[in-house]
Write a protein that holds these residues in place. Structure first.
Motif, PDB file in Angstrom:
ATOM      1  N   ALA A  77       2.655   1.688  -2.489  1.00  9.22           N
ATOM      2  CA  ALA A  77       3.554   1.099  -3.489  1.00  9.22           C
ATOM      3  C   ALA A  77       4.074  -0.260  -3.026  1.00  9.22           C
ATOM      4  N   ILE A  78       4.423  -0.363  -1.746  1.00  8.79           N
ATOM      5  CA  ILE A  78       4.903  -1.637  -1.207  1.00  8.79           C
ATOM      6  C   ILE A  78       3.799  -2.691  -1.267  1.00  8.79           C
ATOM      7  N   ALA A  79       2.585  -2.286  -0.895  1.00  6.44           N
ATOM      8  CA  ALA A  79       1.460  -3.230  -0.919  1.00  6.44           C
ATOM      9  C   ALA A  79       1.111  -3.631  -2.351  1.00  6.44           C
ATOM     10  N   ALA A  80       1.199  -2.688  -3.285  1.00  6.24           N
ATOM     11  CA  ALA A  80       0.901  -2.996  -4.689  1.00  6.24           C
ATOM     12  C   ALA A  80       1.923  -3.981  -5.255  1.00  6.24           C
ATOM     13  N   ALA A  81       3.194  -3.797  -4.919  1.00 10.50           N
ATOM     14  CA  ALA A  81       4.224  -4.733  -5.378  1.00 10.50           C
ATOM     15  C   ALA A  81       3.949  -6.140  -4.855  1.00 10.50           C
ATOM     16  N   ALA A  82       3.534  -6.221  -3.600  1.00 10.28           N
ATOM     17  CA  ALA A  82       3.219  -7.531  -3.019  1.00 10.28           C
ATOM     18  C   ALA A  82       2.020  -8.160  -3.722  1.00 10.28           C
ATOM     19  N   ALA A  83       1.026  -7.342  -4.071  1.00 10.66           N
ATOM     20  CA  ALA A  83      -0.154  -7.871  -4.762  1.00 10.66           C
ATOM     21  C   ALA A  83       0.195  -8.352  -6.165  1.00 10.66           C
ATOM     22  N   VAL A  84       1.039  -7.593  -6.863  1.00 11.03           N
ATOM     23  CA  VAL A  84       1.455  -8.005  -8.207  1.00 11.03           C
ATOM     24  C   VAL A  84       2.215  -9.321  -8.134  1.00 11.03           C
ATOM     25  N   GLU A  85       3.099  -9.427  -7.146  1.00  5.72           N
ATOM     26  CA  GLU A  85       3.877 -10.656  -7.004  1.00  5.72           C
ATOM     27  C   GLU A  85       2.968 -11.844  -6.702  1.00  5.72           C
ATOM     28  N   ILE A  98       6.318   1.889  -8.055  1.00  6.44           N
ATOM     29  CA  ILE A  98       6.161   0.523  -7.540  1.00  6.44           C
ATOM     30  C   ILE A  98       7.383  -0.258  -7.996  1.00  6.44           C
ATOM     31  N   THR A  99       8.145  -0.804  -7.078  1.00 10.07           N
ATOM     32  CA  THR A  99       9.344  -1.553  -7.443  1.00 10.07           C
ATOM     33  C   THR A  99       9.243  -2.975  -6.930  1.00 10.07           C
ATOM     34  N   LEU A 100       9.755  -3.896  -7.744  1.00  9.76           N
ATOM     35  CA  LEU A 100       9.781  -5.307  -7.385  1.00  9.76           C
ATOM     36  C   LEU A 100      11.059  -5.903  -7.943  1.00  9.76           C
ATOM     37  N   ASP A 101      11.850  -6.530  -7.091  1.00 10.64           N
ATOM     38  CA  ASP A 101      13.141  -7.091  -7.497  1.00 10.64           C
ATOM     39  C   ASP A 101      14.003  -6.039  -8.171  1.00 10.64           C
ATOM     40  N   ASP A 102      14.014  -4.823  -7.597  1.00 10.58           N
ATOM     41  CA  ASP A 102      14.827  -3.695  -8.077  1.00 10.58           C
ATOM     42  C   ASP A 102      14.403  -3.185  -9.449  1.00 10.58           C
ATOM     43  N   GLU A 103      13.227  -3.576  -9.922  1.00 10.73           N
ATOM     44  CA  GLU A 103      12.717  -3.087 -11.207  1.00 10.73           C
ATOM     45  C   GLU A 103      11.474  -2.239 -10.958  1.00 10.73           C
ATOM     46  N   GLU A 104      11.407  -1.074 -11.586  1.00 15.39           N
ATOM     47  CA  GLU A 104      10.193  -0.262 -11.475  1.00 15.39           C
ATOM     48  C   GLU A 104       9.122  -0.854 -12.374  1.00 15.39           C
ATOM     49  N   ILE A 105       8.047  -1.348 -11.782  1.00 15.64           N
ATOM     50  CA  ILE A 105       7.011  -2.028 -12.552  1.00 15.64           C
ATOM     51  C   ILE A 105       5.734  -1.206 -12.665  1.00 15.64           C
ATOM     52  N   TYR A 139       2.412  13.892  13.679  1.00 11.82           N
ATOM     53  CA  TYR A 139       2.824  13.361  12.387  1.00 11.82           C
ATOM     54  C   TYR A 139       3.214  11.895  12.517  1.00 11.82           C
ATOM     55  N   VAL A 140       4.017  11.614  13.546  1.00  6.72           N
ATOM     56  CA  VAL A 140       4.433  10.233  13.764  1.00  6.72           C
ATOM     57  C   VAL A 140       3.223   9.351  14.045  1.00  6.72           C
ATOM     58  N   ASP A 141       2.288   9.867  14.821  1.00  3.76           N
ATOM     59  CA  ASP A 141       1.079   9.116  15.126  1.00  3.76           C
ATOM     60  C   ASP A 141       0.336   8.772  13.836  1.00  3.76           C
ATOM     61  N   GLY A 142       0.182   9.764  12.959  1.00  5.84           N
ATOM     62  CA  GLY A 142      -0.501   9.518  11.689  1.00  5.84           C
ATOM     63  C   GLY A 142       0.251   8.527  10.814  1.00  5.84           C
ATOM     64  N   ALA A 143       1.576   8.662  10.758  1.00  6.74           N
ATOM     65  CA  ALA A 143       2.382   7.760   9.938  1.00  6.74           C
ATOM     66  C   ALA A 143       2.275   6.327  10.442  1.00  6.74           C
ATOM     67  N   ILE A 144       2.310   6.152  11.754  1.00  3.49           N
ATOM     68  CA  ILE A 144       2.211   4.803  12.322  1.00  3.49           C
ATOM     69  C   ILE A 144       0.847   4.193  12.001  1.00  3.49           C
ATOM     70  N   ARG A 145      -0.186   5.009  12.060  1.00 10.18           N
ATOM     71  CA  ARG A 145      -1.518   4.499  11.731  1.00 10.18           C
ATOM     72  C   ARG A 145      -1.599   4.074  10.268  1.00 10.18           C
ATOM     73  N   ILE A 146      -0.958   4.841   9.380  1.00  7.79           N
ATOM     74  CA  ILE A 146      -0.955   4.483   7.958  1.00  7.79           C
ATOM     75  C   ILE A 146      -0.203   3.175   7.735  1.00  7.79           C
ATOM     76  N   VAL A 147       0.957   3.040   8.382  1.00  9.62           N
ATOM     77  CA  VAL A 147       1.726   1.799   8.257  1.00  9.62           C
ATOM     78  C   VAL A 147       0.894   0.617   8.740  1.00  9.62           C
ATOM     79  N   GLY A 148       0.228   0.773   9.883  1.00  5.72           N
ATOM     80  CA  GLY A 148      -0.609  -0.310  10.394  1.00  5.72           C
ATOM     81  C   GLY A 148      -1.774  -0.621   9.469  1.00  5.72           C
ATOM     82  N   PHE A 149      -2.345   0.422   8.845  1.00 13.25           N
ATOM     83  CA  PHE A 149      -3.457   0.257   7.910  1.00 13.25           C
ATOM     84  C   PHE A 149      -3.041  -0.637   6.740  1.00 13.25           C
ATOM     85  N   TYR A 150      -1.886  -0.339   6.141  1.00 13.05           N
ATOM     86  CA  TYR A 150      -1.445  -1.129   4.983  1.00 13.05           C
ATOM     87  C   TYR A 150      -0.917  -2.502   5.387  1.00 13.05           C
TER      88      TYR A 150
END
Length: 344
Positions: free
Chosen positions: A113-121, A83-90, A14-25
């Motif tokens: 969600a983190i990557a989408a917030a960065a793209a919106v910003e 998706i949250t940005l500056d503590d607001e759900e966007i 599970y940890v292996d898969g999670a780390i791969r997902i984090v690296g992917f994004y």
């Protein structure tokens, strides 16, 4: 940390898969991909439909595992994340997986969600609707110099050549949602200020205000002047007319400048005060003043015109104003408006 991650991944799939997902994004974010690319990558990784929706604009992206636009109808989401940005759900991201969610779906959506917030910003639309109240106040304050005002507007996302309307609102709805409703596709910022909400928008559609919102709309131009106009227009709102443009008031806007003592000492305004506790009388007078006709007032009130006629006659005696004549009707309209300006 990397060495620890490698050791953990060897112990737990599970940890292996999670780390791969984090690296992917992390890779996607370093490449500064946009929302459609994020949705395509996520759908391919999850092997099911992935979706992204932004609350402010209503924009929705749904992509199939093959990288193409997912065909309707939309299936129920198996897993969602905000998706949250500056503590607001966007916005929201989700997966449409048939059957039970996968063991790593929550991790995938968290990173999406983190990557989408960065793209919106990075790419817009406007980052978040809610703004620093101090910055909004600087933009609309009459005491700000033009250089400070221009800087505040620039920091709020308004280009120098962009029109700015200021709206004063009283609403139970969150200001960010309200801003997104009235200005869905152009820059809009909002902040609470004292006892009223303030919205700055590049355009305003009065028809998009929800029914239970009171709003005064200033004219485009200098934000400090538009703010004064918006506050004045808000004072003229009523349950029958909850949204008022300052430009529609014309000479009536001058009534807002009548001093309170002068209004209280006026006989006609004082007479309105004598019937103010009777909701039926006030509603009948308002309808009659709004229409100038007993029959049209009766239609507005869903009553028989003879009932309205009797009530208006009784009100006329209490006010000591002949309401059936043009002069008396004008006096009543002005008195009712001035009374509301100082008592609502």
């Amino acid at each position: 940390m990397e060495a620890l991650a490698v050791r953990l991944s060897g112990l737990d799939p599970y940890v292996d898969g999670a780390i791969r997902i984090v690296g992917f994004y992390d890779t996607l974010m370093r490449r500064r991909v946009d929302l459609p690319a994020l949705a395509r990558a996520s759908a391919g990784l999850a092997e099911c439909v992935a979706g992204i929706r932004l609350h402010g604009t209503g924009r929705t992206i749904r992509v199939s595992p093959h990288g193409t636009e997912a065909s309707p109808p939309q299936q129920p989401a198996s897993t969602t994340a905000p998706i949250t940005l500056d503590d607001e759900e966007i916005g929201t991201v989700w997966l449409e997986r048939a059957g039970s969610p996968g063991p790593l779906d929550e991790v995938l959506l968290d990173r999406l969600a983190i990557a989408a917030a960065a793209a919106v910003e990075r790419y817009g639309p406007a980052r978040t609707t809610m703004a620093d109240p101090a910055l909004v106040e600087l933009a609309i304050s009459a005491g700000s110099d033009e250089a400070a005002r221009a800087r505040a507007l620039r920091l709020l996302g308004f280009a120098p050549d962009l029109p700015v309307y200021v709206v004063a609102v009283r609403s139970r709805l969150p200001l960010d949602r309200l801003g997104g409703l009235i200005c869905p596709a152009r820059p809009v910022k909002a902040a609470p200020l004292a006892d009223v909400g303030v919205i700055l928008a590049a355009t305003v559609d009065p028809a998009r205000f929800p029914a239970d919102v009171r709003a005064g709309i200033g004219a485009a131009g200098s934000p400090d002047r538009s703010w004064r106009q918006a506050r004045t227009a808000l004072r003229f709102t009523t349950p029958r007319e909850p949204v008022v443009r300052h430009t529609d008031l014309g000479a009536l806007a001058l009534l807002a400048e009548v001093p309170r003592d002068a209004a209280r000492d006026n006989a006609d305004v004082a007479a309105i005060g004598r019937i103010a506790d009777n909701a039926d009388d006030m509603e009948a007078l308002d309808a009659y003043c709004a229409t100038g006709s007993l029959r049209r007032a009766a239609d507005l009130l869903h009553l028989h015109h003879s009932s309205v006629a009797r009530r208006v006659e009784q009100i006329a005696r209490t006010l000591d104003i002949e309401l059936t004549g043009p002069t008396g009707l004008t006096r009543a309209r002005l008195a009712l408006t001035v009374w509301r300006l100082h008592n609502d």
